[in-house]
Scaffold this motif. Structure first.
Motif, short mmCIF file in Angstrom:
data_model
loop_
_atom_site.label_atom_id
_atom_site.label_comp_id
_atom_site.label_asym_id
_atom_site.label_seq_id
_atom_site.Cartn_x
_atom_site.Cartn_y
_atom_site.Cartn_z
N PRO A 52 -8.43 -11.86 -15.30
CA PRO A 52 -7.66 -11.67 -16.55
C PRO A 52 -6.88 -10.36 -16.47
CG PRO A 52 -9.96 -11.09 -16.89
CD PRO A 52 -9.88 -11.66 -15.50
N GLY A 53 -5.86 -10.23 -17.33
CA GLY A 53 -5.06 -9.02 -17.35
C GLY A 53 -5.80 -7.86 -17.98
N ARG A 54 -5.26 -6.67 -17.79
CA ARG A 54 -5.90 -5.47 -18.31
C ARG A 54 -5.88 -5.41 -19.83
NH1 ARG A 54 -3.90 0.78 -17.14
NH2 ARG A 54 -5.29 1.78 -18.65
N TYR A 55 -4.80 -5.93 -20.42
CA TYR A 55 -4.60 -5.77 -21.86
C TYR A 55 -5.02 -7.03 -22.61
CZ TYR A 55 -1.87 -1.82 -20.18
OH TYR A 55 -1.47 -0.67 -19.55
N TYR A 98 4.27 -13.74 -35.14
CA TYR A 98 3.17 -14.52 -35.69
C TYR A 98 1.84 -14.21 -35.02
CZ TYR A 98 6.94 -17.09 -37.90
OH TYR A 98 8.04 -17.42 -38.63
N ASP A 99 1.86 -13.46 -33.94
CA ASP A 99 0.63 -13.08 -33.26
C ASP A 99 0.85 -11.70 -32.66
OD1 ASP A 99 -1.68 -12.76 -31.84
OD2 ASP A 99 -1.57 -14.66 -30.76
N THR A 100 0.38 -10.67 -33.37
CA THR A 100 0.62 -9.29 -32.92
C THR A 100 -0.24 -8.91 -31.72
OG1 THR A 100 -0.99 -8.52 -34.58
CG2 THR A 100 1.36 -8.50 -35.19
N ASP A 101 -1.15 -9.77 -31.30
CA ASP A 101 -1.88 -9.53 -30.07
C ASP A 101 -1.12 -10.06 -28.86
OD1 ASP A 101 -4.01 -8.15 -31.10
OD2 ASP A 101 -5.22 -9.95 -31.45
N ARG A 102 -0.07 -10.82 -29.11
CA ARG A 102 0.72 -11.38 -28.02
C ARG A 102 2.14 -10.79 -27.93
NH1 ARG A 102 -0.81 -16.27 -25.90
NH2 ARG A 102 0.89 -15.85 -24.46
N ARG A 103 2.70 -10.36 -29.08
CA ARG A 103 4.05 -9.81 -29.05
C ARG A 103 4.29 -8.93 -30.27
NH1 ARG A 103 8.57 -13.14 -26.20
NH2 ARG A 103 9.95 -11.43 -25.60
N LEU A 121 12.65 -2.10 -29.27
CA LEU A 121 11.50 -2.15 -28.38
C LEU A 121 10.82 -3.50 -28.53
CD1 LEU A 121 9.65 -0.54 -26.46
CD2 LEU A 121 8.45 0.32 -28.48
N ASP A 122 10.56 -4.16 -27.41
CA ASP A 122 9.87 -5.44 -27.40
C ASP A 122 8.73 -5.36 -26.40
OD1 ASP A 122 9.90 -8.56 -27.98
OD2 ASP A 122 9.74 -8.33 -25.81
N ILE A 123 7.51 -5.68 -26.84
CA ILE A 123 6.33 -5.61 -25.97
C ILE A 123 5.64 -6.97 -25.99
CG2 ILE A 123 4.19 -4.39 -25.46
CD1 ILE A 123 5.21 -2.06 -27.11
N GLN A 124 5.48 -7.56 -24.84
CA GLN A 124 4.91 -8.90 -24.71
C GLN A 124 3.65 -8.85 -23.84
OE1 GLN A 124 7.46 -11.70 -22.73
NE2 GLN A 124 6.06 -13.41 -22.96
N ARG A 125 2.57 -9.41 -24.36
CA ARG A 125 1.34 -9.55 -23.56
C ARG A 125 1.27 -10.98 -23.03
NH1 ARG A 125 -4.19 -10.97 -24.14
NH2 ARG A 125 -3.82 -11.66 -26.28
#
Length: 301
Positions: A52-55, A98-103, A121-125
């Motif tokens: 799995p990823g770190r984040y 709609y999902d702040t744990d993903r974007r 700024l755009d951050i995507q998990r």
């Protein structure tokens, strides 16, 4: 009719023989089943799930840049701001997701008489739902598609841009891919709409304004042209575009980087209604890269 005599010993022999036969059959079946289970179990265990990823979560995007960094990226000249105005500008406007744990994302804007600056700024998990593909590998694939779409030249040393460029290297040069509008590097005035330099300007391959429409980054030096960055995250690139329009001119600087299974896209641009006053590529790139490094460190904590 006389009955046959009952022989207890014979009955015991028959019962023992029947029991032995049943035991042999049962034992053989159990052995076969155990062998089959062991084989299937061995096959499954030889293909473990990818790492799995770190984040597993994401931070609040508007709170990541330091307030001092935002002041430097959104200057106002001599314009004085009230406390309410400063709060509105520097707090930023969060993106609706709609999902702040993903974007997550955030946008900042400041308008002045000298022009307008925007920062987004755009951050995507990234999460891979394929057990054979890790989250990091999935994120790298998405990053690669962004780099390909931006047409970033392969390679590049990612070295920092010069701190004190000459004015002619960063001002008065530009091109708009598609519209072909250019600006002469020595006069700072617009050329014709066909991508040709004004009369009297130097010609030849050494003059970046001779035919900049042939290359969208022709007005940029090696240190400011779109390129791969080696010193940011696990993978990164920088893009720089100058666009002219009827309403004015704007330069867009984009930095994209990946750290583990998170992809960060930072866009910083400056607009000007005066086409002879081109946004400084060096300044915008330096500030965008500085913020990208700040974000990378914040995510690594």
């Amino acid at each position: 009719m006389p009955r046959k005599p009952f022989v207890p010993g014979a009955a015991l022999v028959v019962a023992a023989a029947l029991a032995a036969g049943l035991t042999a059959c049962t034992g053989g079946s159990s052995t076969d089943d155990e062998a089959g289970d062991a084989k299937s179990g061995g096959t499954a265990s030889s293909s473990p799930a990818a790492e799995p990823g770190r984040y597993q979560t994401l931070p609040e995007a508007c709170g990541l840049p330091a307030r001092g960094t935002l002041r430097g990226m959104l200057p106002g000249g001599d314009q004085q701001l009230s406390r309410a105005e400063a709060k509105k500008i520097y707090d930023g406007q969060p993106d609706i997701t709609y999902d702040t744990d993903r974007r997550v994302g955030c946008r900042w804007t400041r308008e002045t008489t000298a022009g307008t600056r925007h920062l987004s700024l755009d951050i995507q998990r990234v999460v891979s739902y394929d057990a054979a593909v890790s989250d990091d590998d999935k994120a790298q694939g998405i990053y690669d598609s962004k780099e390909l779409a931006a047409q970033i030249p392969p390679g590049g040393n990612g070295s920092p841009s010069p701190a004190t460029p000459s004015p002619s290297a960063t001002k008065g040069k530009g091109t708009n891919k598609g519209e072909g509008a250019t600006t002469n590097s020595s006069t700072g005035k617009s050329a014709d709409g066909k991508g040709k330099a004004p009369s009297g300007s130097p010609s030849g391959a050494s003059d970046p304004s001779a035919d900049p429409s042939a290359d969208p980054s022709a007005e940029l030096s090696d240190s400011t042209a779109p390129r791969v960055l080696d010193d940011l995250g696990d993978a990164a690139f920088l893009n720089d575009k100058l666009v002219t329009a009827d309403s004015g001119v704007h330069r867009d600087v984009t930095v994209v980087f990946r750290t583990s299974n998170v992809i960060v896209t930072l866009t910083y641009d400056q607009w000007s209604t005066d086409k002879t006053m081109l946004p400084d590529s060096q300044e915008l790139q330096d500030k965008a890269r500085s913020l990208a490094g700040e974000l990378s460190e914040s995510l690594s904590e």
